[in-house]
Write a protein that holds these residues in place. Structure first.
Motif, short mmCIF file in Angstrom:
data_model
loop_
_atom_site.label_atom_id
_atom_site.label_comp_id
_atom_site.label_asym_id
_atom_site.label_seq_id
_atom_site.Cartn_x
_atom_site.Cartn_y
_atom_site.Cartn_z
N ARG A 160 0.85 -1.21 0.00
CA ARG A 160 0.00 0.00 0.00
C ARG A 160 0.88 1.25 0.00
O ARG A 160 0.60 2.21 -0.71
CB ARG A 160 -0.94 0.01 1.21
CG ARG A 160 -1.97 1.14 1.13
CD ARG A 160 -2.98 1.07 2.25
NE ARG A 160 -4.12 1.92 1.96
CZ ARG A 160 -4.18 3.22 2.24
NH1 ARG A 160 -3.16 3.82 2.82
NH2 ARG A 160 -5.26 3.93 1.93
N TRP A 161 1.95 1.22 0.79
CA TRP A 161 2.83 2.39 0.85
C TRP A 161 3.66 2.51 -0.43
O TRP A 161 3.66 3.55 -1.09
CB TRP A 161 3.76 2.33 2.08
CG TRP A 161 4.67 3.51 2.05
CD1 TRP A 161 5.95 3.55 1.62
CD2 TRP A 161 4.31 4.86 2.38
NE1 TRP A 161 6.43 4.84 1.68
CE2 TRP A 161 5.45 5.66 2.14
CE3 TRP A 161 3.15 5.46 2.86
CZ2 TRP A 161 5.45 7.04 2.35
CZ3 TRP A 161 3.15 6.83 3.08
CH2 TRP A 161 4.28 7.60 2.83
N GLU A 162 4.38 1.44 -0.75
CA GLU A 162 5.33 1.54 -1.87
C GLU A 162 4.65 1.86 -3.19
O GLU A 162 5.20 2.55 -4.03
CB GLU A 162 6.14 0.23 -1.99
CG GLU A 162 7.08 -0.06 -0.83
CD GLU A 162 8.24 0.92 -0.75
OE1 GLU A 162 8.40 1.76 -1.64
OE2 GLU A 162 8.98 0.84 0.25
N CYS A 163 3.47 1.32 -3.39
CA CYS A 163 2.77 1.52 -4.67
C CYS A 163 1.72 2.62 -4.58
O CYS A 163 0.79 2.68 -5.40
CB CYS A 163 2.19 0.21 -5.17
SG CYS A 163 3.50 -1.01 -5.45
N ALA A 164 1.88 3.48 -3.58
CA ALA A 164 1.08 4.71 -3.46
C ALA A 164 -0.42 4.45 -3.52
O ALA A 164 -1.17 5.19 -4.15
CB ALA A 164 1.50 5.70 -4.55
N ILE A 208 3.54 -0.96 -9.64
CA ILE A 208 3.79 0.13 -10.59
C ILE A 208 5.27 0.53 -10.70
O ILE A 208 6.10 0.09 -9.92
CB ILE A 208 2.97 1.39 -10.21
CG1 ILE A 208 3.33 1.85 -8.79
CG2 ILE A 208 1.49 1.10 -10.32
CD1 ILE A 208 2.69 3.17 -8.40
#
Lengths: 300, 289
Positions: free
Chosen positions: A157-161, A167
């Motif tokens: 959730r954090w890394e892929c915004a 992505i």
């Protein structure tokens, strides 16, 4: 969470209209590209709440209403994609067999209801992406602790915004050392690639792509074709292998290192990916997701 | 199983320029201070005595980072801060502060940035940089030289400017009656920005993340730095632009800066450049891990 009401505007209103057009019968045919919460939208909200027993049946949309919209959408997802969005576990039940090879199966309706009540609505791409990740976890024999599942999801959730998709880094590393192209020669051919952030952990640097490719048994495929890290299955395998074994990108840190006590050290677990970078943000997400996952574990 | 970790932590202060031997980007007087901005440092003197340098602030940040990375085993790590001066108005220096750390054994580097206004007249007893997990968060109890927007502009003026901002107006409840309530209400919001796929959050110390940018007939243009949400967006920051009535006590300093008689603003021919200060460390794990 933002309260939507008559006069509100923005992308969340557009998403609300998509839900209402599909969940209210007959469809109110709201203009889905119009970001304004107008009188017709208000009427449709009241109709939805009345139809689904949401109280008070007024024209405002709060967190509870989003949760109900999500729950309703879980039963009645976009008709044109109905087959695509039926989760794997449901298919497996229909077919009388389980596809699970891991320790968990998650009740999608329970999970998505809780998720959307907390975080707000998901668009179709986010819904599919999160559903796919739950499926990967269900099939992963190495994920044996629900807290690990929570941390994996929090990382994505954090890394892929928040897109829930593996992505590419926005900006593609421009202005940074890793944003410079690297040419690799193999079998008489030249391959020029830039090893910026890609996939569920935003894998960066040439060396990490080489390591990932070797550890996954893909030879030099990811080094020569780094765009393959954007394939969900490969992105998941990189993340799971790295976090379970402490390799590829995880510099010796493993999920098991942080789950020895009753309370998992979600903050420290960030060392698997990137030191202390946003560790409290990700720990907060994991802490929120853990009870949602626990409450939605299926007993087959 | 007991994990025994041997950490070889060599904090080599390999600063890009130990003494300030960098190329001069701008130098001059402003607010009674002699200010020198080079590729190696930004410093100020008053009556011949040194009164400010970026280096202690960066060293404080590096010390926190080094402490946090002890035991990480992330290999060779770089800690880098890059500063651009946006404006110099009297004793106020507006900066864009970019934070970058990278270790050989990590998934990806860490990138962050903010705007900061330094008040040279204040004592250097805090600011930010002391927390490795939130390296750019202002210490609200010890802001030191870091200026809050409320010190320059009346809170009701700031509130009015924020709720009139098109990004905020279209996405969040702007019905708050006081500035603290509005800031509190923005906590956790993820703002969509025009022409960008990256959402932005509003840091809780947002009022300290600003720089004066330029002056217009209607007032002074101020930039407020938001914080991108998510790893894939870490290099895609965004600002809000506010137009504020010029405070009486800054009018003369703003005029001098606009005319480049003392300091400067971002109008006319650009004054550009970067100060880069970099450190490195080695963090290793033993084979017994």
């Amino acid at each position: 969470m933002q309260l939507l009401k008559l006069g509100s505007s923005g992308s969340k209103v557009k998403l609300l209209k998509q839900y209402l057009n599909r969940l209210v019968t007959p469809s109110p045919n709201l203009k889905e590209d119009d970001p304004k919460f107008d009188a017709a939208t208000q009427t449709a909200v009241i109709q939805f709440k009345t139809l689904w027993g949401v109280t008070p049946a007024n024209g405002t949309v709060d967190a509870k209403t989003w949760g109900e919209l999500g729950g309703a959408a879980g039963l009645q997802v976009w008709p044109s994609d109905a087959l695509e969005t039926v989760p794997d576990w449901f298919f497996s039940l229909i077919q009388g067999k389980t596809m699970l090879t891991g320790a968990f199966g998650f009740n999608r309706r329970k999970f998505f209801e809780a998720y959307m009540e907390h975080y707000g609505p998901l668009n179709q791409s986010q819904f599919k992406g999160l559903d796919a990740l739950l499926s990967f976890i269900e099939r992963d024999p190495d994920i044996t602790d629900v807290r690990w599942a929570a941390y994996i999801l929090a990382t994505v959730r954090w890394e892929c915004a928040g897109t829930w998709q593996p992505i590419e880094e926005y900006g593609k590393g421009s202005g940074h050392a890793y944003g410079k192209p690297v040419t690799v020669k193999k079998d008489g051919k030249s391959y020029t690639n830039t090893y910026y952030g890609r996939g569920y952990v935003q894998l960066t640097w040439h060396k990490n792509y080489i390591n990932a490719s070797k550890k996954l048994g893909l030879g030099d495929d990811l080094e020569l074709h780094p765009e393959k890290v954007l394939v969900p299955d490969i992105a998941y395998r990189i993340m799971s292998y790295g976090m379970v074994h402490g390799e590829i990108f995880a510099n010796g840190h493993k999920l098991a290192d942080y789950s020895k006590k009753k309370q998992m050290d979600y903050s420290g677990a960030r060392h698997m990916v990137n030191g202390t970078d946003h560790n409290s943000d990700i720990a907060t997400i994991a802490t929120q997701l853990e009870p949602m996952l626990r409450a939605s574990i299926n007993i087959f | 199983m007991t994990i025994r970790t041997l950490i070889a932590l060599v904090a080599a202060a390999a600063a890009a320029g130990a003494a300030d031997s960098g190329k001069v980007l701008w130098e001059g007087m402003s607010g009674g201070y002699s200010i020198r901005w080079t590729t190696a440092d930004l410093s100020a003197q008053k009556a011949g005595s040194p009164s400010f340098s970026l280096k202690p602030m960066v060293e404080r940040g590096f010390a926190a980072y080094r402490s946090a990375m002890a035991g990480d085993g992330a290999g060779h790590c770089i800690y880098q801060r890059t500063f651009e001066v946006i404006s110099i108005v009297g004793p106020l220096i507006g900066l864009r502060d970019r934070y970058y750390t990278s270790c050989a054994e990590e998934a990806h580097p860490s990138v962050n940035s903010r705007l900061t206004t330094i008040d040279l007249t204040k004592p250097d007893d805090g600011g930010y940089g002391g927390q490795a997990d939130e390296p750019l968060l202002t210490d609200s109890r010890h802001p030191g030289r870091v200026v809050s927007l409320e010190r320059l502009f009346a809170p009701d003026r700031i509130l009015a400017a924020l709720i009139a901002d098109p990004v905020l107006k279209s996405q969040v409840d702007t019905g708050a009656r006081t500035l603290p309530l509005l800031i509190e209400g923005l906590d956790g919001e993820e703002l969509e920005m025009p022409r960008s796929p990256c959402k932005q959050s509003v840091p809780k110390d947002i009022l300290t993340r600003f720089a004066i940018h330029h002056v217009e007939t209607a007032g002074v243009a101020v930039r407020l730095a938001l914080e991108p949400v998510g790893g894939a967006c870490q290099s895609s920051p965004a600002d809000l632009g506010l137009l504020m009535p010029a405070p009486d006590r800054l009018r003369e300093a703003l005029r001098l800066a606009a005319e480049r008689k003392e300091g400067f603003l971002q109008s006319g021919k650009a004054i550009t450049g970067k100060t880069t200060i970099e450190y490195s460390l080695e963090s290793r794990r033993s084979a017994g891990k």
